[in-house]
Motif scaffolding. Structure first.
Motif, mmCIF file in Angstrom:
data_model
loop_
_atom_site.group_PDB
_atom_site.id
_atom_site.type_symbol
_atom_site.label_atom_id
_atom_site.label_comp_id
_atom_site.label_asym_id
_atom_site.label_seq_id
_atom_site.Cartn_x
_atom_site.Cartn_y
_atom_site.Cartn_z
ATOM 1 N N ALA A 6 0.838 -1.206 0.000
ATOM 2 C CA ALA A 6 0.000 0.000 0.000
ATOM 3 C C ALA A 6 0.870 1.252 0.000
ATOM 4 O O ALA A 6 0.606 2.196 -0.763
ATOM 5 N N HIS A 7 1.899 1.267 0.814
ATOM 6 C CA HIS A 7 2.789 2.428 0.856
ATOM 7 C C HIS A 7 3.502 2.612 -0.484
ATOM 8 O O HIS A 7 3.618 3.736 -0.970
ATOM 9 N N ALA A 8 3.948 1.514 -1.096
ATOM 10 C CA ALA A 8 4.616 1.592 -2.397
ATOM 11 C C ALA A 8 3.670 2.117 -3.483
ATOM 12 O O ALA A 8 4.110 2.754 -4.434
ATOM 13 N N MET A 9 2.379 1.841 -3.309
ATOM 14 C CA MET A 9 1.379 2.320 -4.273
ATOM 15 C C MET A 9 0.941 3.746 -3.970
ATOM 16 O O MET A 9 0.119 4.300 -4.691
ATOM 17 N N ILE A 12 -0.201 6.118 1.668
ATOM 18 C CA ILE A 12 0.473 6.383 2.940
ATOM 19 C C ILE A 12 -0.540 6.527 4.081
ATOM 20 O O ILE A 12 -0.254 6.198 5.225
ATOM 21 N N GLU A 13 -1.758 6.968 3.743
ATOM 22 C CA GLU A 13 -2.776 7.205 4.768
ATOM 23 C C GLU A 13 -3.190 5.945 5.525
ATOM 24 O O GLU A 13 -3.792 6.033 6.582
ATOM 25 N N VAL A 14 -2.850 4.762 5.006
ATOM 26 C CA VAL A 14 -3.216 3.534 5.719
ATOM 27 C C VAL A 14 -2.342 3.331 6.949
ATOM 28 O O VAL A 14 -2.689 2.541 7.833
ATOM 29 N N GLY A 15 -1.236 4.050 7.006
ATOM 30 C CA GLY A 15 -0.339 3.928 8.155
ATOM 31 C C GLY A 15 0.104 2.497 8.364
ATOM 32 O O GLY A 15 0.570 1.853 7.426
ATOM 33 N N GLN A 16 -0.082 1.974 9.558
ATOM 34 C CA GLN A 16 0.301 0.603 9.892
ATOM 35 C C GLN A 16 -0.927 -0.291 10.089
ATOM 36 O O GLN A 16 -0.838 -1.352 10.697
ATOM 37 N N ASP A 17 -2.064 0.152 9.545
ATOM 38 C CA ASP A 17 -3.318 -0.591 9.687
ATOM 39 C C ASP A 17 -3.436 -1.611 8.545
ATOM 40 O O ASP A 17 -3.694 -1.247 7.400
ATOM 41 N N SER A 18 -3.249 -2.881 8.876
ATOM 42 C CA SER A 18 -3.279 -3.940 7.859
ATOM 43 C C SER A 18 -4.610 -4.014 7.129
ATOM 44 O O SER A 18 -4.643 -4.201 5.909
ATOM 45 N N ALA A 19 -5.713 -3.893 7.845
ATOM 46 C CA ALA A 19 -7.034 -3.990 7.218
ATOM 47 C C ALA A 19 -7.226 -2.874 6.195
ATOM 48 O O ALA A 19 -7.730 -3.111 5.088
ATOM 49 N N ALA A 21 -4.835 -1.294 4.648
ATOM 50 C CA ALA A 21 -3.890 -1.544 3.565
ATOM 51 C C ALA A 21 -4.442 -2.572 2.581
ATOM 52 O O ALA A 21 -4.393 -2.373 1.365
ATOM 53 N N VAL A 22 -4.970 -3.666 3.108
ATOM 54 C CA VAL A 22 -5.546 -4.708 2.248
ATOM 55 C C VAL A 22 -6.675 -4.114 1.409
ATOM 56 O O VAL A 22 -6.735 -4.321 0.192
ATOM 57 N N LYS A 23 -7.565 -3.377 2.044
ATOM 58 C CA LYS A 23 -8.704 -2.783 1.335
ATOM 59 C C LYS A 23 -8.228 -1.831 0.235
ATOM 60 O O LYS A 23 -8.714 -1.901 -0.901
ATOM 61 N N ALA A 24 -7.277 -0.971 0.536
ATOM 62 C CA ALA A 24 -6.784 -0.002 -0.440
ATOM 63 C C ALA A 24 -6.130 -0.697 -1.632
ATOM 64 O O ALA A 24 -6.390 -0.349 -2.795
ATOM 65 N N GLU A 27 -8.805 -2.743 -3.732
ATOM 66 C CA GLU A 27 -9.670 -1.831 -4.490
ATOM 67 C C GLU A 27 -8.912 -1.222 -5.666
ATOM 68 O O GLU A 27 -9.468 -1.085 -6.765
ATOM 69 N N ALA A 28 -7.657 -0.874 -5.461
ATOM 70 C CA ALA A 28 -6.857 -0.298 -6.546
ATOM 71 C C ALA A 28 -6.652 -1.315 -7.670
ATOM 72 O O ALA A 28 -6.738 -0.972 -8.852
ATOM 73 N N ILE A 29 -6.402 -2.558 -7.306
ATOM 74 C CA ILE A 29 -6.223 -3.601 -8.316
ATOM 75 C C ILE A 29 -7.529 -3.843 -9.064
ATOM 76 O O ILE A 29 -7.536 -3.969 -10.297
ATOM 77 N N ALA A 30 -8.643 -3.892 -8.354
ATOM 78 C CA ALA A 30 -9.947 -4.090 -9.002
ATOM 79 C C ALA A 30 -10.248 -2.938 -9.952
ATOM 80 O O ALA A 30 -10.724 -3.160 -11.081
#
Length: 89
Positions: A6-9, A12-19, A21-24, A27-30
């Motif tokens: 998520a950070h590489a994409m 950054i706003e996902v911080g260290q929240d895994s859930a 990050a997964v969602k972001a 959704e970006a891939i979809a």
């Protein structure tokens, strides 16, 4: 792992929240798949459930599978095709 992706994409706003990050990431891939016209599942490509056993047999013959860290069983490969058939995103 998804936090790093998520950070590489740029998420950054996902911080260290895994859930988050997964969602972001998913959704970006979809969204990218939709923009590129990639079908959401193998059903849209014309695959049929009755073909899963033959598809699994052929997939298991592929030499690339030898480098997988897990060697799936035939039932596992059939299940992957079933999941890919029913996938909505």
């Amino acid at each position: 792992l998804f936090i790093d992706i998520a950070h590489a994409m740029g998420f950054i706003e996902v911080g260290q929240d895994s859930a988050k990050a997964v969602k972001a990431v998913l959704e970006a891939i979809a969204d990218l798949n939709k923009k590129l016209g990639i079908p959401p599942n193998i059903k849209a490509l014309g695959a049929k459930p009755e073909d899963f056993e033959i598809l699994a047999d052929n997939a298991m013959k592929d030499a690339c599978g030898l480098t997988n860290p897990h060697q799936p069983t035939r039932p596992e490969v059939i299940e992957l095709f079933r999941l890919a058939y029913e996938q909505n995103q």
